[in-house]
Design a protein around this motif. Structure first.
Motif, PDB file in Angstrom:
ATOM      1  N   LEU A 161      -7.515 -12.938   3.489  1.00  0.00           N
ATOM      2  CA  LEU A 161      -8.641 -13.829   3.748  1.00  0.00           C
ATOM      3  C   LEU A 161      -9.862 -13.049   4.244  1.00  0.00           C
ATOM      4  O   LEU A 161     -10.997 -13.372   3.911  1.00  0.00           O
ATOM      5  N   SER A 162      -9.598 -11.983   4.987  1.00  0.00           N
ATOM      6  CA  SER A 162     -10.694 -11.162   5.522  1.00  0.00           C
ATOM      7  C   SER A 162     -11.257 -10.185   4.482  1.00  0.00           C
ATOM      8  O   SER A 162     -12.216  -9.477   4.752  1.00  0.00           O
ATOM      9  N   GLY A 163     -10.614 -10.141   3.305  1.00  0.00           N
ATOM     10  CA  GLY A 163     -11.055  -9.208   2.267  1.00  0.00           C
ATOM     11  C   GLY A 163     -10.392  -7.848   2.393  1.00  0.00           C
ATOM     12  O   GLY A 163     -10.844  -6.879   1.782  1.00  0.00           O
ATOM     13  N   ASN A 164      -9.335  -7.765   3.188  1.00  0.00           N
ATOM     14  CA  ASN A 164      -8.639  -6.499   3.437  1.00  0.00           C
ATOM     15  C   ASN A 164      -7.155  -6.601   3.095  1.00  0.00           C
ATOM     16  O   ASN A 164      -6.300  -6.254   3.909  1.00  0.00           O
ATOM     17  N   ALA A 165      -6.855  -7.079   1.901  1.00  0.00           N
ATOM     18  CA  ALA A 165      -5.464  -7.270   1.491  1.00  0.00           C
ATOM     19  C   ALA A 165      -4.703  -5.957   1.536  1.00  0.00           C
ATOM     20  O   ALA A 165      -5.212  -4.918   1.138  1.00  0.00           O
ATOM     21  N   GLU A 166      -3.494  -6.025   2.040  1.00  0.00           N
ATOM     22  CA  GLU A 166      -2.590  -4.866   2.087  1.00  0.00           C
ATOM     23  C   GLU A 166      -1.552  -5.054   0.983  1.00  0.00           C
ATOM     24  O   GLU A 166      -0.445  -5.558   1.221  1.00  0.00           O
ATOM     25  N   LEU A 167      -1.904  -4.661  -0.242  1.00  0.00           N
ATOM     26  CA  LEU A 167      -1.032  -4.909  -1.392  1.00  0.00           C
ATOM     27  C   LEU A 167       0.323  -4.212  -1.278  1.00  0.00           C
ATOM     28  O   LEU A 167       1.341  -4.772  -1.683  1.00  0.00           O
ATOM     29  N   GLY A 168       0.368  -3.039  -0.715  1.00  0.00           N
ATOM     30  CA  GLY A 168       1.640  -2.340  -0.545  1.00  0.00           C
ATOM     31  C   GLY A 168       2.590  -3.132   0.353  1.00  0.00           C
ATOM     32  O   GLY A 168       3.770  -3.308   0.033  1.00  0.00           O
ATOM     33  N   ALA A 169       2.079  -3.627   1.464  1.00  0.00           N
ATOM     34  CA  ALA A 169       2.895  -4.428   2.377  1.00  0.00           C
ATOM     35  C   ALA A 169       3.264  -5.763   1.739  1.00  0.00           C
ATOM     36  O   ALA A 169       4.371  -6.274   1.950  1.00  0.00           O
ATOM     37  N   MET A 170       2.357  -6.318   0.950  1.00  0.00           N
ATOM     38  CA  MET A 170       2.651  -7.568   0.246  1.00  0.00           C
ATOM     39  C   MET A 170       3.784  -7.352  -0.760  1.00  0.00           C
ATOM     40  O   MET A 170       4.706  -8.173  -0.852  1.00  0.00           O
ATOM     41  N   ASN A 171       3.727  -6.255  -1.481  1.00  0.00           N
ATOM     42  CA  ASN A 171       4.787  -5.942  -2.446  1.00  0.00           C
ATOM     43  C   ASN A 171       6.121  -5.713  -1.750  1.00  0.00           C
ATOM     44  O   ASN A 171       7.168  -6.123  -2.250  1.00  0.00           O
ATOM     45  N   GLN A 172       6.092  -5.058  -0.596  1.00  0.00           N
ATOM     46  CA  GLN A 172       7.317  -4.829   0.167  1.00  0.00           C
ATOM     47  C   GLN A 172       7.947  -6.162   0.572  1.00  0.00           C
ATOM     48  O   GLN A 172       9.158  -6.355   0.416  1.00  0.00           O
ATOM     49  N   LEU A 173       7.153  -7.073   1.080  1.00  0.00           N
ATOM     50  CA  LEU A 173       7.670  -8.379   1.487  1.00  0.00           C
ATOM     51  C   LEU A 173       8.182  -9.163   0.277  1.00  0.00           C
ATOM     52  O   LEU A 173       9.219  -9.817   0.346  1.00  0.00           O
ATOM     53  N   ARG A 174       7.488  -9.066  -0.828  1.00  0.00           N
ATOM     54  CA  ARG A 174       7.865  -9.789  -2.050  1.00  0.00           C
ATOM     55  C   ARG A 174       9.244  -9.375  -2.551  1.00  0.00           C
ATOM     56  O   ARG A 174       9.957 -10.164  -3.156  1.00  0.00           O
ATOM     57  N   GLU A 175       9.649  -8.145  -2.291  1.00  0.00           N
ATOM     58  CA  GLU A 175      10.926  -7.627  -2.795  1.00  0.00           C
ATOM     59  C   GLU A 175      12.146  -8.133  -2.019  1.00  0.00           C
ATOM     60  O   GLU A 175      13.274  -7.921  -2.449  1.00  0.00           O
ATOM     61  N   ILE A 176      11.937  -8.801  -0.911  1.00  0.00           N
ATOM     62  CA  ILE A 176      13.060  -9.270  -0.100  1.00  0.00           C
ATOM     63  C   ILE A 176      13.784 -10.394  -0.829  1.00  0.00           C
ATOM     64  O   ILE A 176      13.182 -11.392  -1.229  1.00  0.00           O
ATOM     65  N   LYS A 177      15.068 -10.224  -1.003  1.00  0.00           N
ATOM     66  CA  LYS A 177      15.912 -11.250  -1.630  1.00  0.00           C
ATOM     67  C   LYS A 177      16.205 -12.335  -0.597  1.00  0.00           C
ATOM     68  O   LYS A 177      16.539 -12.042   0.539  1.00  0.00           O
TER      69      LYS A 177
END
Length: 186
Positions: A111-127
């Protein structure tokens, strides 16, 4: 009423400055040194919304908050401490709370314009990630300009949810303009 609202928002911004720690996060109590994951995201969300409405934030307050949140997002792990304080709480609940904290952190960073895509991808991988955290993560991807990533990769994990939960998720995806995903859920 409008003048009182404006006064209250300015007062809240000024008061929140007292809750910001030396690391840039926010504590639950003014002057406290301990950062609160949820409190930091919640207070930062308020500050971002206030700024969007034209309110001025204290010098460096937002930058320090973004730096802290970005650092915490990159350092995050999907594990729970096993010390005496935490043994009183259910392990599954604590893990869900960590996922909720991280997904909210990632949402407000996006929302602040500072997306952390690496951390987002890490969270997305959680089963088996908690479905509420999944929705927040999908919203973060949408804000980061990648709505298809957050939405489509999570559908397979929702098959065991109740009908009510599926309708709530469909509504959440509809809100972030993921109509196709919403229709697949119901």
């Amino acid at each position: 009423i409008k003048k009182q609202t404006e006064k209250n928002i300015r007062s809240a911004i000024k008061r929140l400055k007292k809750f910001q720690t030396s690391e840039g996060g926010m504590s639950y109590w003014a002057g406290n040194r301990d950062n609160s994951d949820w409190g930091t995201s919640y207070a930062g969300h308020f500050l971002l919304e206030a700024k969007k409405l034209g309110y001025e934030l204290p010098l460096n307050m937002e930058n320090r908050w973004v730096d802290y949140q970005s650092r915490k997002a990159r350092q995050w792990t999907n594990s729970v401490e096993q010390n005496s304080y935490y043994k009183y709480y259910n392990y599954k609940w604590r893990l869900r709370q960590k996922q909720l904290d991280q997904s909210y952190r990632l949402y407000v960073l996006a929302l602040s314009g500072n997306a952390e895509l690496g951390a987002m991808n890490q969270l997305r991988e959680i089963k088996g990630m908690y479905h509420v955290a999944t929705c927040r993560l999908a919203a973060a991807y949408a804000l980061a300009g990648k709505p298809e990533v957050g939405a489509m990769n999570r559908l397979r994990e929702f098959s065991d949810l109740s009908v009510t939960a599926k309708w709530k998720l469909a509504g959440a995806y509809q809100l972030i303009k993921q109509t196709t995903t919403a229709k697949k859920l119901v």
